[in-house]
Scaffold this active site. Sequence first.
Site, short mmCIF file in Angstrom:
data_model
loop_
_atom_site.label_atom_id
_atom_site.label_comp_id
_atom_site.label_asym_id
_atom_site.label_seq_id
_atom_site.Cartn_x
_atom_site.Cartn_y
_atom_site.Cartn_z
N LYS A 116 0.83 -1.21 0.00
CA LYS A 116 0.00 0.00 0.00
C LYS A 116 0.86 1.27 0.00
CE LYS A 116 -3.73 -2.00 2.81
NZ LYS A 116 -4.69 -2.52 1.88
N ARG A 296 -6.67 -8.01 -9.59
CA ARG A 296 -7.33 -9.28 -9.86
C ARG A 296 -8.80 -9.02 -10.12
NH1 ARG A 296 -10.13 -9.29 -4.93
NH2 ARG A 296 -8.91 -8.46 -3.22
P1 ADP Z 1 -12.84 -8.04 -2.71
O1 ADP Z 1 -11.85 -6.98 -2.36
O2 ADP Z 1 -12.60 -8.77 -3.98
O3 ADP Z 1 -14.22 -7.63 -2.54
P2 ADP Z 1 -12.06 -9.26 -0.27
O4 ADP Z 1 -11.20 -8.09 -0.03
O5 ADP Z 1 -13.08 -9.57 0.76
O6 ADP Z 1 -12.76 -9.18 -1.66
O7 ADP Z 1 -11.17 -10.53 -0.45
C1 ADP Z 1 -10.99 -11.16 -1.70
C2 ADP Z 1 -10.41 -12.50 -1.44
O8 ADP Z 1 -9.15 -12.34 -0.82
C3 ADP Z 1 -11.21 -13.33 -0.45
O9 ADP Z 1 -12.25 -14.03 -0.99
C4 ADP Z 1 -10.16 -14.24 0.10
O10 ADP Z 1 -9.94 -15.34 -0.72
C5 ADP Z 1 -8.98 -13.34 0.12
N1 ADP Z 1 -8.85 -12.75 1.44
C6 ADP Z 1 -9.70 -11.92 2.07
N2 ADP Z 1 -9.27 -11.61 3.28
C7 ADP Z 1 -8.11 -12.26 3.43
C8 ADP Z 1 -7.15 -12.35 4.49
N3 ADP Z 1 -7.33 -11.72 5.62
N4 ADP Z 1 -6.07 -13.11 4.31
C9 ADP Z 1 -5.90 -13.76 3.15
N5 ADP Z 1 -6.76 -13.72 2.14
C10 ADP Z 1 -7.84 -12.99 2.26
P1 ADP Z 2 -7.74 -3.89 2.64
O1 ADP Z 2 -6.51 -4.16 1.89
O2 ADP Z 2 -7.75 -4.57 3.94
O3 ADP Z 2 -8.95 -4.06 1.79
P2 ADP Z 2 -8.14 -1.00 2.39
O4 ADP Z 2 -7.03 -0.03 2.42
O5 ADP Z 2 -8.75 -1.30 1.07
O6 ADP Z 2 -7.65 -2.34 3.06
O7 ADP Z 2 -9.30 -0.51 3.40
C1 ADP Z 2 -10.36 -1.35 3.79
C2 ADP Z 2 -11.51 -0.52 4.34
O8 ADP Z 2 -11.11 0.30 5.44
C3 ADP Z 2 -12.11 0.45 3.36
O9 ADP Z 2 -13.04 -0.16 2.51
C4 ADP Z 2 -12.73 1.49 4.27
O10 ADP Z 2 -13.95 1.03 4.79
C5 ADP Z 2 -11.77 1.57 5.42
N1 ADP Z 2 -10.76 2.65 5.22
C6 ADP Z 2 -9.59 2.53 4.59
N2 ADP Z 2 -8.90 3.70 4.58
C7 ADP Z 2 -9.67 4.58 5.24
C8 ADP Z 2 -9.50 5.97 5.61
N3 ADP Z 2 -8.39 6.65 5.29
N4 ADP Z 2 -10.48 6.57 6.29
C9 ADP Z 2 -11.61 5.89 6.65
N5 ADP Z 2 -11.81 4.59 6.34
C10 ADP Z 2 -10.86 3.94 5.66
#
Ligand code: ADP
Ligand code: ADP
Length: 664
Positions: A116, A296
């Site tokens: 990130k 992906r």
């Molecule tokens: P998307 O971002 O596609 O909506 P998610 O962020 O929920 O979906 O996760 C996509 C896929 O990544 C999940 O279905 C799972 O296979 C994998 N995944 C989600 N969370 C984790 C985790 N904490 N550790 C490893 N793999 C994860």
């Molecule tokens: P992950 O890789 O676990 O999906 P993301 O960076 O995509 O992590 O963040 C997951 C979720 O956390 C977001 O969908 C949002 O709900 C919350 N989030 C992330 N960044 C912020 C932010 N700067 N302020 C408020 N909420 C956030």
Amino acid sequence: MFKKILIANRGEIACRVAATARRMAVRTVAVYSDADAHANHVRACDESVHLGGSAPKESYLRWEKILEAAKAKGAEAVHPGYGFLSENEEFAQACADAGLVFIGPPPSAIKAMGLKAESKQLMEKADVPLVPGYHGSDQNPELLQREADRIGYPVLIKASAGGGGKGMRIVEKKGDFAAALASCQREAINSFGDDAVLIEKYVQRPRHIEIQVFGDMHGNYVYLFERDCSVQRRHQKVLEEAPAPGMTEAMRRQMGEAAVAAARAVNYVGAGTVEFIVEQRDDGSMNFFFMEMNTRLQVEHPVTEAITGLDLVEWQLRVASGEPLPLKQEQLQIHGHAIEARICAENPDNNFLPATGTLHVYRKPQATAFQRSRVRIDDGVREGGVISPFYDSMIAKLIVHGATREEALARLDQALAQIHIVGVATNVQFLRGILRTDSFAQAKLDTALIERERAVLFDQEPLGLPLAAAASIAKTLLAERATASADPFSRRDGWQSHGIAARPFEFEFRGETKSAQLRYLHGGALALSVGDVSGPLEIGSFPTGEIELMFDGHRHTLNVYEDQSTAHVFAADGATRITAIDRLAHAGDTHAEGGRLTAPMPGKVVSFAVKAGDKVSRGQALAVMEAMKMEHTIAAPADGTVEELLFAPGDQVTEGAELLRLAA
Ligand code: ADP
Ligand code: ADP
Ligand code: MG
């Protein structure tokens, strides 16, 4: 086009990819673990290869074995699905080295977007708007604290290598920063083997809006509009919809172009998603900031398929085989509104603890396949199948499409009512509850929606005792009628030759013992008293197995499934369960575990919050376990003293294993 591909995944996504491949006359090779030997995805493919044990690292993550399988079966390309190896640049490279096409972006693009912090530095250069924050490589805790102070609280600490919401900590004030940092780093090292963090301003009333992008090998890019994924629990998506409510044409274009710029900056090829966090200002305006790019196909891609009428897996296959993008930006259009609900094996009332078990009943609404169908179900399971602890807890995705959001919402509620699952706890009723909240119905979306609506979402009982009891009794009576012998004197249903007879029932309902009384009236009529309701009961059954019931002045069409003495009741308004207590049966089986604290499911011990000798109070967190990709806190059932820890962090434990001993 490829003649044969290998699908390096399982469950619904492997079935999803196989369906498109079949439609395009591309042959498919499935891979599977021990637990999945009879899984739907294996049947959905033309050929299959066994990989090994059930745990992902013994099967779906063994990439040498997957590459061997592809070679042995003569596949030309590998589709990684999502999760597992989909965002692993080494695997993408290994495919290329083995002469196989990886159906996804080039390894360099996966790498660039993998962390990130690094990806944010890249995006800054490409002029993609970023959340104010710190994403430098210097990880000195004092520097991090100073940066957080500069950004201004609340801030969000994220694991740079993170995913799935892991490690994220919201810090409200300066004094809490150091402790939150340490805990984020601990979780990050445990989960991703890397404790680097970044800090972001915590956006107020945030919405998660992401853009689907696509690139080809000829330098063309398009965006397939947005998805709103703001409804989340534990930073994970629950409901996703497209288009995003309140989105203006101007903002859609700005976000789309920013997402394409992000993809272009890393020479992206194939399907990708650029996630933005959107700030909602009091004056109604919205600001968007880049969060991360998922390199992906996304779990929620079907809502985009529904509103565009396209098959994104088909696009992936075409692009990976070298074809240009099938359509140009001007040719893309949004039709209607789509919503996806993730149906998960979990218990929302118990902090979303994932559940495992056998799908004794798994009924779903009539669905039609793919794009622009009104009701679509993507799943990888069938009735009788098992939700095992080895993989994530998603059972199915339900996707609906309508001319308007209102229509899609009503259709989703209708379709959810037709999902009947017995044997494993699910979030189906919880999802229906969300649809009925004012916030969701009026599209007042932000990531705190579930938290804000707590009072109406958790510990709800949609049907109530009278209907639940009437349904259970109706099921019993209908079964008795079906098997009744011709001799009325041998019937056990309370019928008596001289007229009125009463028959008592006792139930366990929501943890309490309840009684009901059924009376047999002259002429075969029935009357039931239960709770505060008393009156005639009429029952009938349809050839489809549904029960028709008239009680308390209302007519209900119900589906009732019995699992031993428990009746699982599904009605239009919701579902519940009720257990008949047979007073003749042995009483006294207790489930008390004494001072034993056991693992609710197989998994890994992440950490202990206590040590031997510590005094703890009821509800205090004792240990953290990880299973099915989620962390679970094990809390003290009562006040006591910790006698002994029986495992160490990192240990794998089986279901029911004693984790620690607590003395009263
Ligand atoms: P998307 O971002 O596609 O909506 P998610 O962020 O929920 O979906 O996760 C996509 C896929 O990544 C999940 O279905 C799972 O296979 C994998 N995944 C989600 N969370 C984790 C985790 N904490 N550790 C490893 N793999 C994860
Ligand atoms: P992950 O890789 O676990 O999906 P993301 O960076 O995509 O992590 O963040 C997951 C979720 O956390 C977001 O969908 C949002 O709900 C919350 N989030 C992330 N960044 C912020 C932010 N700067 N302020 C408020 N909420 C956030
Ligand atoms: Mg994300």
